[in-house]
Design an enzyme around this catalytic site. Sequence first.
Site, mmCIF file in Angstrom:
data_model
loop_
_atom_site.group_PDB
_atom_site.id
_atom_site.type_symbol
_atom_site.label_atom_id
_atom_site.label_comp_id
_atom_site.label_asym_id
_atom_site.label_seq_id
_atom_site.Cartn_x
_atom_site.Cartn_y
_atom_site.Cartn_z
ATOM 1 N N ARG A 89 28.681 72.572 2.295
ATOM 2 C CA ARG A 89 28.863 74.072 3.156
ATOM 3 C C ARG A 89 29.936 73.161 3.336
ATOM 4 O O ARG A 89 30.238 74.312 4.173
ATOM 5 C CB ARG A 89 27.327 73.850 3.236
ATOM 6 C CG ARG A 89 26.290 73.547 3.051
ATOM 7 C CD ARG A 89 25.197 73.375 4.479
ATOM 8 N NE ARG A 89 24.996 74.141 5.274
ATOM 9 C CZ ARG A 89 24.420 75.167 5.691
ATOM 10 N NH1 ARG A 89 24.187 75.965 4.711
ATOM 11 N NH2 ARG A 89 24.939 76.054 6.722
ATOM 12 N N ARG A 108 40.558 71.375 4.917
ATOM 13 C CA ARG A 108 41.473 72.170 4.599
ATOM 14 C C ARG A 108 42.732 71.496 4.774
ATOM 15 O O ARG A 108 42.857 70.281 6.279
ATOM 16 C CB ARG A 108 41.024 72.866 6.348
ATOM 17 C CG ARG A 108 39.626 73.605 7.147
ATOM 18 C CD ARG A 108 39.988 75.570 6.186
ATOM 19 N NE ARG A 108 38.920 76.192 6.351
ATOM 20 C CZ ARG A 108 38.042 76.069 7.214
ATOM 21 N NH1 ARG A 108 38.483 75.829 8.332
ATOM 22 N NH2 ARG A 108 36.891 77.453 7.097
ATOM 23 N N ARG A 142 13.436 68.200 8.097
ATOM 24 C CA ARG A 142 13.637 67.980 10.022
ATOM 25 C C ARG A 142 13.112 68.534 10.431
ATOM 26 O O ARG A 142 13.748 69.980 10.300
ATOM 27 C CB ARG A 142 15.021 67.763 10.086
ATOM 28 C CG ARG A 142 15.977 66.196 8.903
ATOM 29 C CD ARG A 142 15.241 65.204 9.084
ATOM 30 N NE ARG A 142 16.225 64.743 9.920
ATOM 31 C CZ ARG A 142 15.696 63.106 10.962
ATOM 32 N NH1 ARG A 142 14.776 62.906 10.654
ATOM 33 N NH2 ARG A 142 15.575 63.536 12.311
ATOM 34 N N ARG A 202 24.836 67.396 18.576
ATOM 35 C CA ARG A 202 25.592 68.815 19.340
ATOM 36 C C ARG A 202 25.491 68.898 20.916
ATOM 37 O O ARG A 202 24.120 69.381 20.583
ATOM 38 C CB ARG A 202 26.310 69.436 18.015
ATOM 39 C CG ARG A 202 24.056 70.439 17.641
ATOM 40 C CD ARG A 202 25.315 71.670 16.299
ATOM 41 N NE ARG A 202 24.465 71.441 15.969
ATOM 42 C CZ ARG A 202 24.068 72.719 14.536
ATOM 43 N NH1 ARG A 202 25.265 72.684 13.482
ATOM 44 N NH2 ARG A 202 23.105 72.680 13.932
ATOM 45 N N GLU A 237 21.365 68.872 21.501
ATOM 46 C CA GLU A 237 20.612 69.136 20.221
ATOM 47 C C GLU A 237 20.666 67.964 19.729
ATOM 48 O O GLU A 237 21.106 66.977 19.295
ATOM 49 C CB GLU A 237 21.033 70.034 18.621
ATOM 50 C CG GLU A 237 20.308 70.189 17.784
ATOM 51 C CD GLU A 237 20.896 71.311 17.214
ATOM 52 O OE1 GLU A 237 21.482 72.083 17.460
ATOM 53 O OE2 GLU A 237 20.877 71.000 15.570
ATOM 54 N N TYR A 253 17.856 76.180 1.980
ATOM 55 C CA TYR A 253 18.858 75.666 2.942
ATOM 56 C C TYR A 253 19.108 76.889 2.820
ATOM 57 O O TYR A 253 20.277 76.925 2.976
ATOM 58 C CB TYR A 253 19.794 74.421 2.517
ATOM 59 C CG TYR A 253 20.150 74.062 4.231
ATOM 60 C CD1 TYR A 253 20.330 74.720 5.007
ATOM 61 C CD2 TYR A 253 21.127 73.333 4.075
ATOM 62 C CE1 TYR A 253 21.695 74.317 6.680
ATOM 63 C CE2 TYR A 253 21.405 72.782 5.306
ATOM 64 C CZ TYR A 253 21.858 73.427 6.548
ATOM 65 O OH TYR A 253 22.497 72.232 7.074
ATOM 66 N N ASP A 302 21.770 80.190 4.877
ATOM 67 C CA ASP A 302 21.920 81.312 5.899
ATOM 68 C C ASP A 302 21.489 81.989 6.207
ATOM 69 O O ASP A 302 20.429 82.435 5.263
ATOM 70 C CB ASP A 302 23.261 81.157 5.819
ATOM 71 C CG ASP A 302 24.334 80.067 6.520
ATOM 72 O OD1 ASP A 302 23.881 78.775 6.292
ATOM 73 O OD2 ASP A 302 25.740 79.606 5.310
#
Length: 372
Positions: free
Chosen positions: A175, A179, A253, A284, A307, A355, A357
């Site tokens: 995911r 770069r 989870r 986060r 979180e 999962y 999006d």
Amino acid sequence: MNTPNLVVGAGITGATIARRIAEDSGQKVTVIDVRDHIGGNCHSSVDSETGIEYHCYGTHIFHTASKRVWDFINRFSSFNSYRHKVLTTYQGRTYHMPVNLQTINLYFGLQLRPCDVAEFIKAKSAAENISNPENLEEKAVSLIGRELYEAFVKGYTLKQWGTDPKNLPAEIISRLPFRHTHECDYFTDPYQGIPIDGYERLFDKMLDHELIEVQLGKNFFDIKESLAATCRIFYTGPLDRYFDFKFGELGWRSLRFESEVLGVPDYQGTSVMNFADIDVPYTRIHEWRHLHPERSIETGKTLICREYSVEWHCGDEPYYPVNTDDDRRMLELYRQEAAKTERVFFAGRLGMYKYYDMDKAVLAALELCDGL
Ligand code: UDP
């Protein structure tokens, strides 16, 4: 209940299906949700003390490469120009995430150029001798080398999934891009943003149709037996729950959120800060005001949310499908069972144990309706 179509769940999948059925078939649709709000986990609300809109189930950025999905969703809201950028903190320093040239140079104290990165990483991962990565750790190490993996992926993933990355499928890390440049946008999709008036308003509009009736605080399992035999059911709740867990519980989870109002206008300068260190208990911190740079907040305060990823027990909110080998075996049995049901369609992250999006959930829902 005598409705020709029942949609179970008022999240993004359920709302998309309800809208398509109402518009395409001209039939009535009843949408029920056990919660007291629409929008599922995309739900947003405005904090009364600060006036800041926050995402009640974690930051949701709409991003897609599908023109079809974008056109569909834009019928109900326009989107702001927000581009998601994530930072990660490791041992007291802040880096770009996904790993990019800034992350590499800062971590190793180097001044590599984009054209140097492939060689640099190749030298690091060659020593590992991983030709066919079989789990998350092997995949990550083959992509970014062991040091960057240990710093930015291992601790975060352990906290996020509660298990060693060696036990997790390689796809999870796919995911995240890797770069070789300073590009720091989290997503590269051509269409991105946050609904300009918030997710709540977006869902209001999606479900605002004369043939759609929404009933909140309603549990499907309380009304299941009273449904007319002719009713089509679009079920977006947990797949295993539908079959009364006959093959066991699929693993998830869950998350816990801890909100705090702070007396500063800007706490972390970005909407999402990840914490890679294993000894920081949260994964986060979300700072909601940054999701709407077009809005002015004059209170001098900000709203943040820590979180925590937590173990899931039956009855807790499921967020992420864990997808162990056992889960996959169980899923196959449930899918076989689902294929035998008449007039019941399973969809969404919970109904498909996928999962997804948001955009993938919308696309799958549109395609399900194409096939009706
Ligand atoms: N990940 C990581 N470090 C980070 C962010 C993500 O190791 O700083 C890994 C982690 O295993 C996570 C996966 O990448 O589960 C996917 O991250 P993504 O941001 O897509 O997760 P989501 O936004 O869906 O929670």
